[in-house]
Design an enzyme around this catalytic site. Structure first.
Site, PDB file in Angstrom:
ATOM      1  N   SER A 195      16.585  70.738  96.705  1.00 58.35           N
ATOM      2  CA  SER A 195      15.544  70.115  95.884  1.00 58.35           C
ATOM      3  C   SER A 195      15.504  68.602  96.066  1.00 58.35           C
ATOM      4  O   SER A 195      14.429  67.997  96.081  1.00 58.35           O
ATOM      5  CB  SER A 195      15.761  70.452  94.409  1.00 58.35           C
ATOM      6  N   HIS A 249      17.240  65.256  91.726  1.00 57.58           N
ATOM      7  CA  HIS A 249      15.802  65.158  91.955  1.00 57.58           C
ATOM      8  C   HIS A 249      15.355  63.698  91.964  1.00 57.58           C
ATOM      9  O   HIS A 249      14.610  63.267  92.853  1.00 57.58           O
ATOM     10  CB  HIS A 249      15.040  65.919  90.872  1.00 57.58           C
TER      11      HIS A 249
END
Length: 308
Positions: A195, A249
């Site tokens: 991610s 992230h």
């Protein structure tokens, strides 16, 4: 034959095409969408098809046409295609080493740690390779499939526009930087997944669009705003789900946008100060913050994982 005149946009970005050939009266200001090997004029799409083309371009037209089949095979030779296959194979390895088929849904934490998951206390003790290996690990089949779908959805298109080496650099740097921030701000979590790398690509896309914005027409701006909006929706789904490492992230996104601002600094124009100093500022910022983080790791060997 040569491509039609106009500007091509994809799920990932925007590429101006010289006025080489007219096509049904469409001029150089028109927009064509590269729908997985099929060229589709944006003006031919209905309002509900436009977001579909930006999100899942293979859904526009015949998904099994000869052009599409050739396109699918060609993607296996791209960096994103290769890393996606590698991640899928490694996930199957995780399931095998777990010794139970239930690992398809949730891989045991012990297996993830053995295979290189992010464990802060081990990284600060010197196992810096754990900043890289978590990128190719996944916690379950849904985690793996969703990540691979998203990175293929717009990563392949970015690679076509920017080149394999640039996308590979952003992908790996975003993943590593995300894991660095995860160690700093989520030291107790065992983190895995690509991610951070995906967020790195998204950050670079934002930087690219900022540089291209003044040279775009209204329709190009509309298409790319739509693309960013769709990407932002996926980001919200990812970032605010239970168990998601927000630090990774954020780290990936910041790394991607900084690399993008440096790499695409020439798009700001010769008269803009950023085009002359952007690369030094961006890359210097990234190198300095990474060095500071590594020094912090070195002086904090007790930072990190709290086992059960």
């Amino acid at each position: 034959g040569p491509p039609p005149a106009g500007n091509y946009t994809t799920a990932g970005g925007y590429t101006p095409i010289p006025d080489q050939q007219s096509m049904g009266g469409l001029g150089a200001g028109d927009v064509f969408i590269d729908c997985c090997g099929e060229t589709v004029p944006a003006s031919s799409l209905s309002p509900w098809q436009l977001p579909l083309a930006m999100c899942c371009p293979c859904c526009i037209g015949d998904p099994c046409s000869e052009n599409r089949r050739n396109w699918y095979l060609a993607q296996l030779k791209t960096f994103i295609g290769i890393i996606s296959v590698v991640e899928l194979c490694i996930f199957m390895g995780e399931v095998y080493l777990s010794g139970t088929w239930s690992a398809m849904l949730a891989v045991p934490t012990d297996t993830l740690i053995k295979m290189g998951g992010k464990v802060a206390v081990l990284i600060t003790a010197g196992e810096y390779w754990r900043l890289v290996t978590p990128i190719v690990l996944h916690a379950g089949i849904m985690h793996c499939v969703i990540n691979i779908f998203v990175q293929c959805m717009f990563g392949i298109q970015l690679e076509r526009e920017w080149g394999s080496s640039q996308v590979a650099l952003i992908y790996l740097a975003g993943g590593i930087y995300g894991n660095i921030l995860s160690v700093l701000f989520s030291p107790g979590a065992v983190s895995i997944g690509c991610s951070g790398s995906i967020f790195g690509l998204f950050g670079a896309q934002v930087a690219f669009i900022l540089g291209m914005w003044k040279n775009m027409g209204d329709l190009q701006k509309k298409m790319l705003t739509m693309s960013l909006g769709i990407s932002a929706c996926f980001i919200c789904i990812f970032s605010f789900s239970v168990g998601v490492d927000m630090s990774a992230h954020l780290g990936g996104f910041l790394c991607g946008i900084v690399i993008g601002l440096g790499y695409f600094s020439h798009l700001w124009g010769e008269s803009h100060w950023w085009s002359h100093h952007g690369k030094v500022i961006a890359y210097g910022t990234l190198a300095t913050t990474t060095l500071i983080a590594l020094v912090y790791f070195w002086h904090n060997p007790e930072l990190g994982y709290k086992g059960d």
